[in-house]
Enzyme design. Structure first.
Site, PDB file in Angstrom:
ATOM      1  N   SER A 113     -10.030  -0.650   7.133  1.00  0.00           N
ATOM      2  CA  SER A 113      -9.262  -0.337   5.824  1.00  0.00           C
ATOM      3  C   SER A 113      -8.532  -1.428   5.472  1.00  0.00           C
ATOM      4  O   SER A 113      -8.290  -1.472   4.069  1.00  0.00           O
ATOM      5  CB  SER A 113      -8.349   0.879   6.029  1.00  0.00           C
ATOM      6  OG  SER A 113      -8.983   1.963   5.746  1.00  0.00           O
ATOM      7  N   SER A 161      -9.478   1.828   2.857  1.00  0.00           N
ATOM      8  CA  SER A 161      -8.690   2.606   1.809  1.00  0.00           C
ATOM      9  C   SER A 161      -7.802   1.734   1.202  1.00  0.00           C
ATOM     10  O   SER A 161      -6.919   1.984   0.329  1.00  0.00           O
ATOM     11  CB  SER A 161      -7.876   3.514   2.682  1.00  0.00           C
ATOM     12  OG  SER A 161      -7.062   3.168   3.898  1.00  0.00           O
ATOM     13  N   LYS A 214       1.032  -1.186   0.044  1.00  0.00           N
ATOM     14  CA  LYS A 214      -0.021  -0.031   0.026  1.00  0.00           C
ATOM     15  C   LYS A 214       0.911   1.331  -0.005  1.00  0.00           C
ATOM     16  O   LYS A 214       1.889   1.453   0.850  1.00  0.00           O
ATOM     17  CB  LYS A 214      -0.908  -0.137   1.080  1.00  0.00           C
ATOM     18  CG  LYS A 214      -1.936   1.153   1.424  1.00  0.00           C
ATOM     19  CD  LYS A 214      -2.786   0.831   2.573  1.00  0.00           C
ATOM     20  CE  LYS A 214      -3.785   1.867   2.698  1.00  0.00           C
ATOM     21  NZ  LYS A 214      -4.849   1.477   4.012  1.00  0.00           N
TER      22      LYS A 214
END
Lengths: 106, 524
Positions: free
Chosen positions: B195, B171, B95
C-alpha cells in the site's frame, strides 16, 4: 462447481459478524467471498510438509531486538480519560452508556 | 519550479541558509493544493461534477491554521539561531489512518467521520519533532482495504495526477498523489500488502516499506497487525532516508517496535553498488494472475513494457560494479496473494470488532432493541462494502471447523514464503530487483468491484509483507501512454540502508534521462 459459501452459511456468518445487509449487499458479498475462496484454493496446490510451522509474523525478532514487557502500572491521566470519553456517542458520570444488554436469568 | 516541487533535502538546506522561510514553503504548497486538489470529499451520496475528473482530490482534511502556526514557530527558531531539525519546514501529508491529536482521523470510513483523535501516532510525533509540518490528512481506501483508493467513504476519491481518469493506486493513494502533484513534499503512508509501494509506482514517486517493527504502529488504526508497516512516500531516495531517520526506532508504546539499532540512512546513499549482488528472480517476471475475462488463474509472462525497465536497471547497476545474479528462486511468490487473502482477513476482522458504536465513532440513531442490535445497526450503516467483506471472510476462514484448512495452512505457507527470502539473502544476493506492479495505473472503475483482481494488483509487493522484509519502489520511466512505472528493490531484514543505496544509485545513473523532466498531467 457449487458455491462453498451457501446462502444459509452466509446468513450465519453475517449474524456472527454483527452485521445487517441489504439483499443487494448480500448478493454481491457472497459472490465475492466465493470468488476469493477460489483464489485461496491455490494454497492446496503445493504440498506443505508437516514440519513447516505456522508463522504468526514473517520476521522473528532476535532476542536482543525484543522490547521487554513494560511494567504493569497504571498511569492515571484524567484529562486524557475525559477526552476519550468525550468521543463516546453516549457517556454519563465517566461511563459509556449502552442500551439493554441481552441476558438470561440463571 | 515552485517551492512545493523541490525535494525535502533541498528545501531544508535553503531554509537553513535563510534563503527561504517555512511560511513561504507552506504558502507555495497551499497554493498548489488550491490549484489542483478540487473540492473536498465527503461521505454524502456522491454525484459527479465536471471538475472532479480534472482534479487530484488527495486530501480529506487540511489543517491550515495548525500548519501555519508550526511554520511560524520554525521560522522563529531559525531567527534565534536554533536548529528546528532535519526536516525543518517540510510540508508533510498524513494518510488518514494515523491519529493526530485534535485533528479528524477518519480511516476514510463513515464509522470515524467525526472522530477527533485524543492522541498522536508516534510516527507523526517524531516527524513533527524533526521539523516536518503536518498540513493535512490524505485519502485512502476505507480502513486501507484496497489498491485504488476507490473504496474510500469520502468521495470523490483521489485521482492519479498523471491521468485523473486513472486511480492513484492504494491504499496510500492520497499520499502518492499528493507527493506527485506537489501538494505535499513528503507523505506518511502504511504498507500492509504494497500500500506504499504500489501507489508510489502508479504515481511516479518513491515509496519505502521498512522492515516490520522498524517503525512504531502506535496511533495507527490497525488493519493486519502482523503486516502493517508505516513508511515514507517522497520524491527521492534521499528524502525517504531522511524521513525514515526521523521515524524509525523502538517505542515503549508499541511492543512490536524492535530495539534494532537505527543507522543514519543517508550515510551510504552515495556509496554506489560496486560489489553488491543484485538478484533477479524469474518468479517475479512470470506470474500467476487472474484472466481478466474468465477470472481463472493462469501463468503468464509479465508484459515487456513492465519488465524491460527492470532489466535495463540491472544493466545500468551492473555497469556501475554490481554483480547481477540471475535465476534466484522465489518459488512461493505465486502463493502470496492466496495466503494474504486468509491472513489479512482474519486480522482485519479481529481489529474491526472494536467499532461497535459504544466507545467512539458512529452510533446508529435508530431505536434499537438491545446492545447486540446496536452493534448490528451501527456496523451496517457505517462500514462500507470492503470492511464488511473482510469481516465475513475473516470470520469464515478462522472458524473452528475451517481454521486448519485455511488459516493454519496460510500461516504455514507464509513460512515457506519467508524461507524463500531467507535462502535468497543468505546465499545468493544482497537485494532483489523486480517490477513493483504487474500493470501501470488502471482506469477508475476498471477493477473496482472485483475484489480478486484488485487484490492481485499487489502480487509483486505482498511477499515482502509476509516475510517482514523491507522494500522500496522508485520511478523507472514512463510507458507508451506516459504512465509511470515502478522498480522495486527488496532487501534483507533491517537492511533498508542497502535498499536505499541501490535506489539512490539508480536515481544518480538516470538523473539526466528525458522521462525525469516530464510533469504529471495536472501540472502541465
Amino acid at each position: 462447481m457449487s458455491d462453498e459459501i451457501t446462502p444459509e452459511l452466509f446468513t450465519r456468518l453475517v449474524e456472527l459478524a454483527a452485521l445487517e445487509l441489504t439483499a443487494e449487499e448480500s448478493n454481491y458479498l457472497r459472490g465475492q467471498l466465493n470468488g476469493q475462496l477460489k483464489a485461496i484454493a491455490e494454497l492446496e496446490r503445493i504440498p506443505v510438509p508437516d514440519d513447516v510451522p505456522p508463522a504468526a509474523h514473517g520476521l522473528t525478532f532476535a532476542p536482543e531486538f525484543r522490547p521487554p514487557l513494560r511494567a504493569d502500572e497504571a498511569h492515571v491521566n484524567l484529562e486524557l480519560a475525559a477526552r476519550i470519553l468525550g468521543q463516546a456517542p453516549s457517556a454519563e458520570e465517566g461511563y459509556f452508556v449502552v442500551p439493554e444488554i441481552p441476558h438470561q436469568e440463571l | 519550479m515552485e517551492l512545493c516541487d523541490f525535494p525535502a533535502h533541498t528545501l531544508v538546506a535553503r531554509l537553513k541558509a535563510r534563503e527561504i522561510s517555512a511560511v513561504e514553503i507552506l504558502a507555495s504548497t497551499f497554493q498548489r493544493i488550491d490549484a489542483v486538489d478540487g473540492r473536498a470529499p465527503s461521505t454524502a451520496p456522491y454525484t459527479a461534477q465536471a471538475d472532479d475528473a480534472l482534479k487530484v482530490h488527495a486530501y480529506i482534511s487540511l489543517q491550515r491554521e495548525r500548519a501555519l502556526e508550526r511554520a511560524r514557530t520554525i521560522d522563529a527558531q531559525l531567527a534565534r539561531g536554533e536548529d528546528p531539525g532535519p526536516l525543518a519546514g517540510v510540508p508533510l501529508s498524513i494518510k488518514d489512518i494515523f491519529c493526530v491529536e485534535g485533528v479528524p482521523s477518519t480511516a476514510a470510513s463513515k464509522m470515524l467521520e467525526n472522530y477527533i483523535a485524543p492522541y498522536t501516532a508516534t510516527a507523526v510525533e517524531r516527524l513533527e519533532n524533526a521539523g516536518a509540518i503536518a498540513i493535512g490528512k490524505v485519502n485512502l481506501d476505507e480502513y486501507t482495504y484496497g489498491s485504488s483508493t476507490e473504496s474510500s467513504a469520502f468521495q470523490p476519491s483521489s485521482r492519479n495526477p498523471w491521468d485523473p481518469a486513472r486511480v492513484p493506486g492504494g491504499s496510500s493513494g492520497g499520499s502518492a498523489a499528493a507527493v506527485a502533484a506537489g501538494e505535499s513534499v513528503l507523505s506518511l503512508g502504511t504498507d500492509t500488502a504494497g500500500s506504499i509501494r504500489q501507489p508510489a509506482a502508479f504515481c511516479g514517486v518513491v515509496g519505502l516499506k521498512p522492515t516490520y517493527g522498524r517503525v512504531s504502529r502506535y496511533g495507527l488504526i490497525a488493519f493486519g497487525s502482523s503486516l502493517d508497516c508505516p513508511g515514507p512516500l517522497a520524491r527521492s531516495a534521499r528524502d525517504a532516508a531522511l524521513m525514515l531517520n526521523a521515524m524509525a526506532g523502538a517505542d515503549p508504546r508499541d511492543s512490536t517496535a524492535a530495539l534494532a539499532p537505527v543507522p543514519d540512512y543517508t550515510a551510504q546513499l552515495d556509496a554506489g553498488v560496486k560489489g553488491l549482488r543484485i538478484g533477479l528472480s524469474p518468479d517475479y517476471f512470470r506470474i500467476r494472475y487472474p484472466d481478466p475475462q474468465t477470472g481463472e488463474l493462469r501463468d503468464m509472462d509479465l508484459p515487456e513494457a513492465i519488465t524491460a525497465p527492470v532489466r535495463r536497471a540491472a544493466d545500468l547497476l551492473a555497469r556501475s560494479g554490481a554483480e547481477i545474479v540471475e535465476n534466484v528462486p522465489m518459488p512461493n511468490t505465486a502463493l502470496a496473494i492466496p495466503a494474504y487473502f486468509v491472513i489479512s482477513r482474519v486480522e482485519a476482522a479481529s481489529n474491526l470488532h472494536r467499532f461497535d458504536g459504544v466507545k467512539y465513532g458512529h452510533r446508529t440513531q435508530k431505536t434499537v432493541q438491545d446492545l447486540r442490535d446496536l452493534y448490528r445497526q451501527t456496523r451496517a450503516e457505517a462500514f462500507g462494502l470492503q470492511p464488511k467483506l473482510r469481516i465475513l471472510m475473516g470470520m469464515y476462514v478462522s472458524g473452528a471447523q475451517y481454521a486448519k484448512q485455511y488459516y493454519q495452512r496460510a500461516l504455514r505457507v507464509r513460512t515457506l514464503i519467508r524461507r524463500d527470502f531467507e535462502a535468497a539473502f543468505a546465499n545468493q544476493c544482497d537485494v532483489l530487483l523486480t517490477p513493483t506492479t504487474p500493470t501501470p495505473a488502471f482506469e477508475l472503475g476498471a477493477v473496482y468491484g472485483d475484489s480478486v483482481l484488485m487484490q492481485y494488483a499487489d502480487l509483486l509487493a505482498v511477499p515482502a509483507n509476509h516475510a517482514g522484509t523491507p522494500g522500496i519502489s522508485i520511478p523507472c520511466g514512463l510507458d507508451a501512454q506516459g504512465l509511470p512505472l515502478g522498480l522495486q528493490v527488496l532487501g534483507n531484514d533491517w537492511d533498508e540502508a542497502t535498499v536505499l543505496r541501490v535506489a539512490a544509485t539508480y536515481e544518480h545513473l538516470t538523473h539526466d534521462e528525458a522521462w525525469r523532466s516530464v510533469k504529471p498531467m495536472v501540472l502541465q
